[in-house]
Design an enzyme around this catalytic site. Structure first.
Site, mmCIF file in Angstrom:
data_model
loop_
_atom_site.group_PDB
_atom_site.id
_atom_site.type_symbol
_atom_site.label_atom_id
_atom_site.label_comp_id
_atom_site.label_asym_id
_atom_site.label_seq_id
_atom_site.Cartn_x
_atom_site.Cartn_y
_atom_site.Cartn_z
ATOM 1 N N GLU A 184 -6.526 -1.803 3.111
ATOM 2 C CA GLU A 184 -4.708 -0.892 2.602
ATOM 3 C C GLU A 184 -4.714 0.137 2.927
ATOM 4 O OE1 GLU A 184 -3.320 -2.659 -1.198
ATOM 5 O OE2 GLU A 184 -3.594 -4.743 -0.360
ATOM 6 N N GLU A 361 -5.603 -11.330 2.568
ATOM 7 C CA GLU A 361 -4.828 -11.235 0.612
ATOM 8 C C GLU A 361 -3.586 -11.709 0.360
ATOM 9 O OE1 GLU A 361 -5.255 -8.257 -2.009
ATOM 10 O OE2 GLU A 361 -7.347 -8.090 -0.923
HETATM 11 C C1 FCB Z 1 -3.296 -5.294 -3.333
HETATM 12 C C2 FCB Z 1 -5.518 -5.136 -3.790
HETATM 13 C C3 FCB Z 1 -5.530 -5.723 -3.967
HETATM 14 C C4 FCB Z 1 -5.372 -6.469 -5.328
HETATM 15 C C5 FCB Z 1 -3.978 -7.083 -5.280
HETATM 16 C C6 FCB Z 1 -3.019 -7.656 -6.756
HETATM 17 O O1 FCB Z 1 -3.086 -4.922 -3.665
HETATM 18 O O2 FCB Z 1 -5.649 -4.826 -2.347
HETATM 19 O O3 FCB Z 1 -7.070 -5.346 -4.711
HETATM 20 O O4 FCB Z 1 -5.023 -5.354 -6.520
HETATM 21 O O5 FCB Z 1 -3.043 -5.958 -4.415
#
Ligand code: FCB
Length: 454
Positions: A184, A361
């Site tokens: 990210e 994610e």
């Molecule tokens: C993302 C992050 C992870 C966690 C989630 C909820 O942006 O990569 O570490 O904080 O959000």
């Protein structure tokens, strides 16, 4: 979604699952996994581990009373137990990050063998359990020694990242096939332009050099892994938040915000250029793109794009985010709106020559209740199911999706928001650190079995 009632106390069973358990139409070889990151789960930061300081220690020292990563889930000491748990959860793949200051305490130079050894053992345990490791080089825990030299605002940090990835490739490249450089970039830089994440410098002007240095870091990191072995699979994970216009007159503002905050990274890595509005801003800030920079970034070639996806935003004509009436939101206030994931991926497919995509994610923070030893987190289960449905629709419309990683395997330190925000499939007791599979973990296990014939 909130209307789905939790069942009473009692053991989870597939027969009475409140959320469907079915095979999704995903391509052959699609993997189901879960993700974590080093600082959020490991703990093990004391001197005996040989780990150097990260930017999170000074950040939390300035904010006394905060939850910190000092112990987190104590994964550093409980790693084999956790891998056994991941096996019990039926995970096919596990995405984790390596802590740069654990491996290189000063960010450059000397290597902490004890640190590298931890990751070697982790990978060995995963492989013995039949779980494929997906390694991320950087998930927000910069060595403090590099921060003192300017951190990500210093172009040299990008080079140092390349050196660090080379060390990782040499140590782990024989047993890890799937590599990721950064997690990210958009959020890494928000740690400099705002206060909400380390280092918390809160200086909006830093934006331009940060964008470029992070992209260079991806380039150097990817090249280092490929130089070790060109057969390794190397990607980068971006967080993407589709920006939807509230009405026709907001279209321009929505597009602009998407380009500045998100497409900036996609364009750099997939087209070798920055969107025009970004270039203008960079030039106005005096940023120089040196000859060869864009070639390095695009030339590193993405074998896959990692997408972290949680929410959409709706903006008005002025580009202000507006609340969506009756939106269903999670504990952290993010709207649950899986349909936007399909439309975002489909429009990216139209705009770019997209490599294979992994959802690296996706998950929901829910205020879980432990009732008689069980957590009936039906909302989380339904959230994952809705997003898998959304991905199935994207696949039907031609998007090359290869896998899905739930965020997160364990309840963990949600950065500056602490331990209260729980995203895990597994509950972690904050006093004893005992792990308890939530209903969503049982559902996920049975869903994986239904999709893999396991
Ligand atoms: C993302 C992050 C992870 C966690 C989630 C909820 O942006 O990569 O570490 O904080 O959000």
């Amino acid at each position: 979604m909130n209307k789905v009632k939790s069942r009473g106390s009692g053991r989870w069973s597939a027969e009475t699952s409140p959320v469907p358990l079915r095979p999704y139409k995903f391509p052959k070889g699609f993997v189901f996994g879960a993700a974590t990151s080093a600082y959020q789960i490991e703990g093990g930061i004391d001197a005996s581990t040989g780990r150097g300081r990260s930017i999170w220690e000074p950040y939390f020292e300035k904010r006394p009373g905060s939850d910190t990563g000092e112990i987190a889930c104590d994964h550093y000491n409980r790693m084999p137990e956790d891998v056994r748990l991941f096996k019990k959860m039926g995970l096919q793949a596990y995405r984790f990050s390596v802590s740069w200051p654990r491996v290189m305490p000063e960010g450059a130079g000397a290597v902490n063998d004890k640190g590298l050894d931890f990751y070697k053992r982790l990978v060995d345990e995963l492989q013995a359990a039949g779980i494929t490791p997906y390694l991320t080089g950087y998930h927000w825990d910069l060595p403090q020694a590099l921060e003192e030299l300017g951190g990500w605002t210093n172009r040299d940090t990008a080079k140092r990242f390349g050196d660090y990835m080379e060390i990782l490739a040499r140590a782990l490249g024989d047993r890890v096939q799937h590599w990721g450089t950064l997690n990210e970039p958009a959020v890494i830089l928000s740690g400099y332009t705002s206060e909400g994440l380390a280092p918390g410098r809160n200086d909006a002007k830093l934006w331009s050099p940060l964008v470029h240095n992070l992209m260079l870091a991806h380039g150097y990191g990817a090249c280092a892994v490929r130089a070790f072995n060109p057969e390794l699979i190397v990607g980068c994970t971006v967080n993407l938040v589709p920006i939807e216009p509230a009405n026709k007159s907001a279209r321009h503002a929505a597009r602009r915000m998407w380009q500045r905050d998100y497409a900036v990274f996609l364009d750099a890595m997939l087209k070798g250029e920055y969107p025009k509005i970004v270039l203008k801003e960079m030039e106005a800030n005096g940023l120089k793109i040196l000859p060869g920079d864009m070639e390095l970034i695009v030339g590193s070639g993405l074998d896959y794009l990692g997408v972290n996806w949680y929410l959409r935003l709706v903006v008005n004509r002025l580009g202000r985010v507006i609340p969506v009436p009756a939106a269903e939101i999670t504990q952290v206030g993010w709207e649950m709106h899986a349909e936007s994931l399909t439309s975002m991926l489909v429009s990216m497919q139209e705009e770019y020559d997209l490599p294979p995509v992994y959802i690296t994610e996706n998950g929901a923070a829910i205020d879980d209740k432990l009732v008689g030893g069980w957590i009936h987190d039906v909302v989380r289960m339904k959230y994952i199911h809705d997003h898998l449905n959304a991905l199935e629709s994207a696949v039907a419309r031609g998007v090359d999706l290869r896998g899905y990683f739930a965020w997160s395997a364990l309840d963990n330190l949600e950065w500056a928001s602490g331990f209260k925000m729980t995203f895990g499939l597994v509950h972690v007791d904050r006093m004893t650190r005992k792990r308890t599979m939530k209903d969503s973990a049982y559902w996920y296990r049975d869903m994986i079995a239904a999709n893999t014939g396991g």
